[in-house]
Design a protein around this motif. Structure first.
Motif, PDB file in Angstrom:
ATOM      1  N   VAL A  50       0.876  -1.059  -0.070  1.00 28.75           N
ATOM      2  CA  VAL A  50      -0.038   0.087   0.023  1.00 28.75           C
ATOM      3  C   VAL A  50       0.991   1.342  -0.012  1.00 28.75           C
ATOM      4  N   ILE A  51       0.702   1.945  -0.973  1.00 26.14           N
ATOM      5  CA  ILE A  51       1.576   3.338  -1.117  1.00 26.14           C
ATOM      6  C   ILE A  51       0.903   4.362  -0.268  1.00 26.14           C
ATOM      7  N   THR A  52      -0.261   4.622  -0.520  1.00 31.45           N
ATOM      8  CA  THR A  52      -1.147   5.628   0.373  1.00 31.45           C
ATOM      9  C   THR A  52      -2.629   5.255   0.070  1.00 31.45           C
ATOM     10  N   PHE A  53      -3.413   5.956   1.046  1.00 31.01           N
ATOM     11  CA  PHE A  53      -4.781   5.631   1.106  1.00 31.01           C
ATOM     12  C   PHE A  53      -5.598   6.956   1.536  1.00 31.01           C
ATOM     13  N   LYS A  54      -6.835   6.894   1.153  1.00 30.75           N
ATOM     14  CA  LYS A  54      -7.394   8.188   1.452  1.00 30.75           C
ATOM     15  C   LYS A  54      -9.032   7.584   1.971  1.00 30.75           C
ATOM     16  N   ALA A  55      -9.348   8.048   3.064  1.00 28.21           N
ATOM     17  CA  ALA A  55     -10.580   7.504   3.522  1.00 28.21           C
ATOM     18  C   ALA A  55     -11.665   8.768   3.445  1.00 28.21           C
TER      19      ALA A  55
ATOM     20  N   SER B 218      -1.451 -14.404 -12.692  1.00 33.36           N
ATOM     21  CA  SER B 218      -2.708 -13.948 -12.360  1.00 33.36           C
ATOM     22  C   SER B 218      -3.050 -14.280 -10.917  1.00 33.36           C
ATOM     23  N   GLY B 219      -3.683 -13.398 -10.165  1.00 26.08           N
ATOM     24  CA  GLY B 219      -4.087 -13.564  -8.935  1.00 26.08           C
ATOM     25  C   GLY B 219      -4.813 -12.450  -8.105  1.00 26.08           C
ATOM     26  N   TYR B 220      -4.887 -12.360  -6.931  1.00 22.73           N
ATOM     27  CA  TYR B 220      -5.383 -11.277  -6.385  1.00 22.73           C
ATOM     28  C   TYR B 220      -4.850 -10.634  -5.029  1.00 22.73           C
ATOM     29  N   CYS B 221      -5.041  -9.815  -4.530  1.00 26.16           N
ATOM     30  CA  CYS B 221      -4.824  -9.295  -3.307  1.00 26.16           C
ATOM     31  C   CYS B 221      -5.966  -9.010  -2.385  1.00 26.16           C
ATOM     32  N   THR B 222      -5.641  -9.161  -1.034  1.00 27.32           N
ATOM     33  CA  THR B 222      -6.731  -8.902  -0.056  1.00 27.32           C
ATOM     34  C   THR B 222      -6.505  -7.702   0.663  1.00 27.32           C
ATOM     35  N   LEU B 223      -7.595  -6.749   0.639  1.00 29.65           N
ATOM     36  CA  LEU B 223      -7.228  -5.567   1.515  1.00 29.65           C
ATOM     37  C   LEU B 223      -8.322  -5.440   2.367  1.00 29.65           C
ATOM     38  N   ARG B 224      -8.343  -4.871   3.598  1.00 29.84           N
ATOM     39  CA  ARG B 224      -9.200  -4.418   4.661  1.00 29.84           C
ATOM     40  C   ARG B 224      -9.132  -3.162   5.293  1.00 29.84           C
ATOM     41  N   SER B 225     -10.197  -2.698   5.680  1.00 26.75           N
ATOM     42  CA  SER B 225     -10.176  -1.209   6.273  1.00 26.75           C
ATOM     43  C   SER B 225     -10.955  -1.470   7.790  1.00 26.75           C
ATOM     44  N   GLN B 226     -10.296  -0.739   8.870  1.00 26.45           N
ATOM     45  CA  GLN B 226     -10.826  -0.753  10.121  1.00 26.45           C
ATOM     46  C   GLN B 226     -11.212   0.570  10.544  1.00 26.45           C
ATOM     47  N   SER B 227     -12.204   0.843  11.403  1.00 25.15           N
ATOM     48  CA  SER B 227     -12.705   1.783  11.921  1.00 25.15           C
ATOM     49  C   SER B 227     -11.592   2.347  13.041  1.00 25.15           C
TER      50      SER B 227
ATOM     51  N   THR C   8     -16.880   0.428   2.305  1.00 23.35           N
ATOM     52  CA  THR C   8     -16.784   0.331   3.727  1.00 23.35           C
ATOM     53  C   THR C   8     -18.184   0.602   4.264  1.00 23.35           C
ATOM     54  N   THR C   9     -18.443   0.102   5.420  1.00 24.01           N
ATOM     55  CA  THR C   9     -19.894   0.246   5.890  1.00 24.01           C
ATOM     56  C   THR C   9     -19.963   1.410   7.128  1.00 24.01           C
ATOM     57  N   ALA C  10     -18.674   1.828   7.505  1.00 22.03           N
ATOM     58  CA  ALA C  10     -18.708   3.068   8.285  1.00 22.03           C
ATOM     59  C   ALA C  10     -17.232   3.864   7.681  1.00 22.03           C
ATOM     60  N   GLU C  11     -16.957   4.827   8.206  1.00 21.24           N
ATOM     61  CA  GLU C  11     -15.694   5.555   8.001  1.00 21.24           C
ATOM     62  C   GLU C  11     -14.501   4.777   8.565  1.00 21.24           C
ATOM     63  N   GLY C  12     -13.581   4.396   7.503  1.00 20.30           N
ATOM     64  CA  GLY C  12     -12.392   3.651   7.723  1.00 20.30           C
ATOM     65  C   GLY C  12     -11.265   4.481   8.178  1.00 20.30           C
ATOM     66  N   THR C  13     -10.261   3.983   8.987  1.00 16.96           N
ATOM     67  CA  THR C  13      -9.389   4.727   9.240  1.00 16.96           C
ATOM     68  C   THR C  13      -8.022   4.164   8.797  1.00 16.96           C
ATOM     69  N   THR C  14      -8.137   2.967   8.382  1.00 15.10           N
ATOM     70  CA  THR C  14      -6.961   2.319   7.619  1.00 15.10           C
ATOM     71  C   THR C  14      -7.083   1.486   6.429  1.00 15.10           C
ATOM     72  N   ALA C  15      -5.867   1.206   5.811  1.00 10.49           N
ATOM     73  CA  ALA C  15      -6.189   0.412   4.474  1.00 10.49           C
ATOM     74  C   ALA C  15      -4.872  -0.531   4.740  1.00 10.49           C
ATOM     75  N   GLU C  16      -5.227  -1.768   5.117  1.00  5.03           N
ATOM     76  CA  GLU C  16      -4.331  -2.799   5.330  1.00  5.03           C
ATOM     77  C   GLU C  16      -4.276  -4.015   4.253  1.00  5.03           C
TER      78      GLU C  16
END
Length: 132
Positions: free
Chosen positions: A57-62, A80-89, A117-125
């Protein structure tokens, strides 16, 4: 008067039980050490050789309902493949998780993805990347 010796004459009765036990311990230690080294080598090879996709992750904006994530992906050509990201409040609850697919012949991909996201996220992991 002379002192009687309690030692057996050298070489007359074979090895003592202590020498045999020491030899067995050395053999057992060598076998276990070689097995451990082979196991570590096996896992290291599969980690390096099978990990065809890596990312960061280079940068993120919530915002209130999404997180914009700038993701840099390095992969083998044609993989080919995939990457999994998550965000937390702010309280640590997970508010979003998604898989993002990467295909094609490019070996380096710079992409901005949107994680809903279902609410405002403060992270991108970045949780990890996997090949298909």
């Amino acid at each position: 008067m002379g002192t009687a010796s309690t030692r057996l004459p050298e070489g007359r009765y074979g090895r003592s039980s202590d020498e045999r036990a020491d030899r067995k311990l050395r053999i057992a230690g060598s076998v276990l050490g070689a097995a451990l080294l082979a196991l570590v080598g096996y896992f290291a090879y599969h980690y390096v050789a099978q990990n065809e996709i890596s990312a960061q992750v280079i940068t993120f904006k919530a915002s209130d309902d999404a997180v914009q994530v700038h993701l840099e992906v390095h992969k083998d050509s044609g993989a080919s493949g995939y990457c999994t990201l998550r965000s937390q409040s702010a309280d640590g609850a997970e508010v979003g998780r998604a898989d993002f697919r990467f295909t094609g012949s490019a070996t380096r991909i710079d992409k901005v993805v949107t994680l809903r996201t279902t609410a405002e996220g403060t992270t991108a992991e970045l949780l990890g990347c996997h090949t298909d």
